[in-house]
Scaffold this active site. Sequence first.
Site, PDB file in Angstrom:
ATOM      1  N   ALA A 196       0.750  -1.327   0.099  1.00  0.00           N
ATOM      2  CA  ALA A 196       0.031  -0.054   0.022  1.00  0.00           C
ATOM      3  C   ALA A 196       0.695   1.098  -0.227  1.00  0.00           C
ATOM      4  O   ALA A 196       2.053   1.294   0.305  1.00  0.00           O
ATOM      5  CB  ALA A 196      -0.873   0.036   1.385  1.00  0.00           C
ATOM      6  N   GLY A 245      -0.350  -5.617   0.199  1.00  0.00           N
ATOM      7  CA  GLY A 245      -1.279  -5.466  -0.684  1.00  0.00           C
ATOM      8  C   GLY A 245      -0.894  -6.307  -2.146  1.00  0.00           C
ATOM      9  O   GLY A 245      -1.833  -6.764  -2.855  1.00  0.00           O
ATOM     10  N   GLU A 305      -1.398  -9.896  -1.396  1.00  0.00           N
ATOM     11  CA  GLU A 305      -2.967  -9.974  -1.504  1.00  0.00           C
ATOM     12  C   GLU A 305      -3.634 -10.199  -2.707  1.00  0.00           C
ATOM     13  O   GLU A 305      -4.350 -10.538  -3.395  1.00  0.00           O
ATOM     14  CB  GLU A 305      -3.445  -8.927  -0.557  1.00  0.00           C
ATOM     15  CG  GLU A 305      -3.252  -9.158   1.013  1.00  0.00           C
ATOM     16  CD  GLU A 305      -3.738  -7.848   1.708  1.00  0.00           C
ATOM     17  OE1 GLU A 305      -4.416  -8.237   2.620  1.00  0.00           O
ATOM     18  OE2 GLU A 305      -3.300  -6.697   1.418  1.00  0.00           O
ATOM     19  N   GLU A 342       2.363  -6.294   7.381  1.00  0.00           N
ATOM     20  CA  GLU A 342       1.437  -5.302   8.266  1.00  0.00           C
ATOM     21  C   GLU A 342       1.727  -5.175   9.513  1.00  0.00           C
ATOM     22  O   GLU A 342       1.510  -4.271  10.111  1.00  0.00           O
ATOM     23  CB  GLU A 342       0.040  -5.541   7.692  1.00  0.00           C
ATOM     24  CG  GLU A 342      -0.431  -5.320   6.416  1.00  0.00           C
ATOM     25  CD  GLU A 342      -0.313  -6.582   5.362  1.00  0.00           C
ATOM     26  OE1 GLU A 342      -0.565  -6.138   4.159  1.00  0.00           O
ATOM     27  OE2 GLU A 342       0.429  -7.501   5.902  1.00  0.00           O
TER      28      GLU A 342
END
Length: 255
Positions: free
Chosen positions: A61, A106, A109, A129
């Site tokens: 991110a 991300g 993901e 994270e």
Amino acid sequence: MNVTLEVHDNVGTIRLDRPPMNALDVAVQDRLRELAEEAGRREDVRAVILYGGEKVFAAGADIKEMQAMDHAAMVVRSRALQESFTAVARIPKPVVAAVTGYALGGGCELALCADFRIAADNAKLGQPEILLGLIPGAGGTQRLARLVGPSKAKDLIFTGRQVKAEEALAIGLVDRVVPAAEVYEQARAWAARLAQGPALALRAAKESVDAGLETDIDTGLTIERNWFAGLFATEDRERGMSSFVEEGPGKARFL
């Protein structure tokens, strides 16, 4: 555009292009959703590649953007974030992630949203994270655990460590490791092969597997049975079975 969809020979490539690390800011997330939905609708797209370029898939991110958000802002944004990734996961066609360099947070993901993952031998994947005092928020706690099992998922999520391609292959986080220069080529070969297949049957197979994983075995078998019977109403089924009887297996043409 920081994310594009290019279509060639029925294969669509959703390409991240936000140098230098393809950080997944709000604009990228929203564009991913738009293009995933477009790829799902378009008849000329029969398989999809997720690709971040030769150097990096996506390093996560946009931390500076997230740092500026308070709790109220993230309550609103977190739903849109998950919906963007879910749109990719629900593309009703075969999807392969071509992973080069970093696929972190991300980025990891996003790769988890694909049906198949081909990684460069220099790739590194992970969910870091926890090092920010957070947990994955775009599906990582759910899709990762379903893919590699809860124990391995917890190891990666609890520690935030990065895994190299060889370990990622060993634990089932990726499905194939190839030289970095061959990642996109091999992803395209995988997608191109399936783009020649029966579109409705491939959609049925994907939805049956994915929906079945979310429910009990009896409900899953009902989903499978309904799709199986429904395919007997399609031209692809007629073409495939006629070809088998007349020419032998594997010779049907579905386009």
